[in-house]
Design an enzyme around this catalytic site. Structure first.
Site, PDB file in Angstrom:
ATOM      1  CE  LYS A  35       4.463  10.335   1.976  1.00 26.39           C
ATOM      2  NZ  LYS A  35       3.823  11.140   3.039  1.00 26.39           N
ATOM      3  NE  ARG A 131      -2.778  12.787   7.976  1.00 25.14           N
ATOM      4  CZ  ARG A 131      -1.995  12.928   6.920  1.00 25.14           C
ATOM      5  NH1 ARG A 131      -2.448  12.652   5.707  1.00 25.14           N
ATOM      6  NH2 ARG A 131      -0.746  13.335   7.053  1.00 25.14           N
ATOM      7  CE1 TYR A 254     -14.364  -2.772 -23.772  1.00 27.33           C
ATOM      8  CE2 TYR A 254     -12.330  -1.705 -23.049  1.00 27.33           C
ATOM      9  CZ  TYR A 254     -13.030  -2.853 -23.398  1.00 27.33           C
ATOM     10  OH  TYR A 254     -12.403  -4.061 -23.368  1.00 27.33           O
ATOM     11  CG  MET A 302      -6.384  -3.700 -17.930  1.00 26.92           C
ATOM     12  SD  MET A 302      -6.762  -5.421 -17.584  1.00 26.92           S
ATOM     13  CE  MET A 302      -8.302  -5.289 -16.724  1.00 26.92           C
TER      14      MET A 302
END
Ligand SMILES: *Cc1c(COP(=O)(O)O)cnc(C)c1O
Length: 356
Positions: A35, A131, A254, A302
């Site tokens: 998956k 679940r 940053y 990024m």
């Protein structure tokens, strides 16, 4: 030349890991779980690499199953959450997919369908994960209705573990007991074990195992045990695109999160959170530069991240491994307070998958 960020995928390592799962549970058959694009490794390529050996594959939805069928995969494919809407029944029938059944709704959709040929189903029992799955006391009645249904061929009884990755926790044993109580008297093959079950709970192996993460060479165990038997299949790599020397007191990136205490040589690597590298990886997260360990300094941005070059004579173009067989994805995940599952599945389409 192209941007150097790549994920190198070793299909031979995936075959090794599949065989390792089978070796640990030799009496079983296996659904290789592919998956989420085979946990980021490329579902079609992984399924093709395993098609000759795997008894079946497991995916999360019809779209994932059809991608495999269209690429020529004829093995059994199970939809691990079954179908989401009744109109998917016909598609699933035509593609010959196995269905997990976990709600009364799905049961009715199946019982009311008119299929060209019967399907194999996995009846899911909720043994404590809470679940998906039928309540244990409902299981015999559901099983009886399925047995009587012409649309249904083989039935497998299944459950899923909530805490099998924690070796010392007896919740898994309680789930096993609940499962065997729920299915008492029903004659059908059983499937319980995910990777952690395969690696740490031999009493859960049953008839069909469902290895996922371990196929890709990462141990799901919270103590990292069993890693030694697995071969990491993905090497996330890139290269230095700039080299700087900063003075004591200067900050990197940053937020100025890293402050140089002394003169520090800093390398800039073409790899950022838009590639899937975790932004939450902290100062000190290991990376491999020219085959030697060093670590992140400053925030991941990024498209780039910054590393400490230490004493290395590193230059622009030098190779960097973000994770692979020396720096494990599991280690990086710990530094980013996440798990290797999210790192693998988070690799974005900007990163080419390169197969060897
Ligand atoms: C994803 C999944 C697995 C595989 O789990 P891993 O921890 O990756 O081995 C097994 N069973 C089901 C039902 C799943 O959804």
């Amino acid at each position: 030349m192209a941007r150097p960020a790549q994920a190198l995928i070793d299909l031979e390592a995936i075959r090794h890991n599949y065989r390792e799962a089978r070796r640990l549970a030799p009496q079983t058959r296996a659904f290789a779980i592919v998956k989420a694009n085979a946990y980021g490794h490329g579902a079609v390529r992984v399924a093709q690499a395993l098609a000759a050996e795997a008894d079946g594959f497991g995916v999360a939805c019809i779209e994932e199953a059809l991608e495999l069928r269209e690429s020529g995969i004829s093995n059994r494919i199970v939809l691990l959450e079954g179908i989401f809407t009744p109109d998917e029944m016909e598609l699933a029938g035509n593609a010959g997919l196995d269905l997990v059944l976990h709600t009364p709704e799905q049961l009715e959709w199946l019982l009311q369908a008119r299929l060209a040929r019967p399907l194999d189903v996995m009846l899911k029992v909720d043994t404590g994960m809470h679940r998906l799955g039928f309540t244990p006391s409902d299981v015999p009645a559901v099983f009886t209705r399925l047995r009587a249904c012409a649309q249904v061929d083989n039935i497998t009884l299944m459950t899923h573990f909530a805490r099998a990755d924690e070796a010392g926790v007896d919740v898994t044993l309680q789930q096993l007991t609940r499962f065997h109580t729920a299915i008492r008297g029903l004659t059908a093959p059983v499937s319980l074990a995910n990777s952690a079950g395969i690696l740490a709970w031999p009493q859960s192996h049953g008839d069909w195992i469902r290895p996922g993460l371990m196929l890709y060479g990462a141990s799901p165990m919270d103590d990292g045990s069993a890693q030694a038997r697995l071969k990491p299949a993905m090497t996330l790599r890139s290269a230095l695109i700039a080299v700087r020397e900063l003075h004591a007191g200067e900050h990197v990136g940053y937020g100025g999160r890293f402050r140089c205490e002394t003169t520090t040589r800093v390398g800039v690597v073409a790899m950022g959170y838009a590639d899937g590298y975790p932004r939450h990886a902290g100062n000190g997260t290991p990376v491999l530069l020219n085959g030697q360990r060093t670590h992140l300094i400053g925030r991941v941005s990024m498209d780039m991240l910054t590393i400490d070059l230490g004493r290395q004579e590193a230059r622009v173009g030098d190779p960097v491994e973000l994770w692979g067989s020396q720096v494990l994805a599991t280690e990086v995940a710990q530094h980013a307070t996440t798990i290797p599952y999210t790192l693998f599945t988070g690799i974005t389409r900007r990163v080419p998958l390169v197969y060897r």
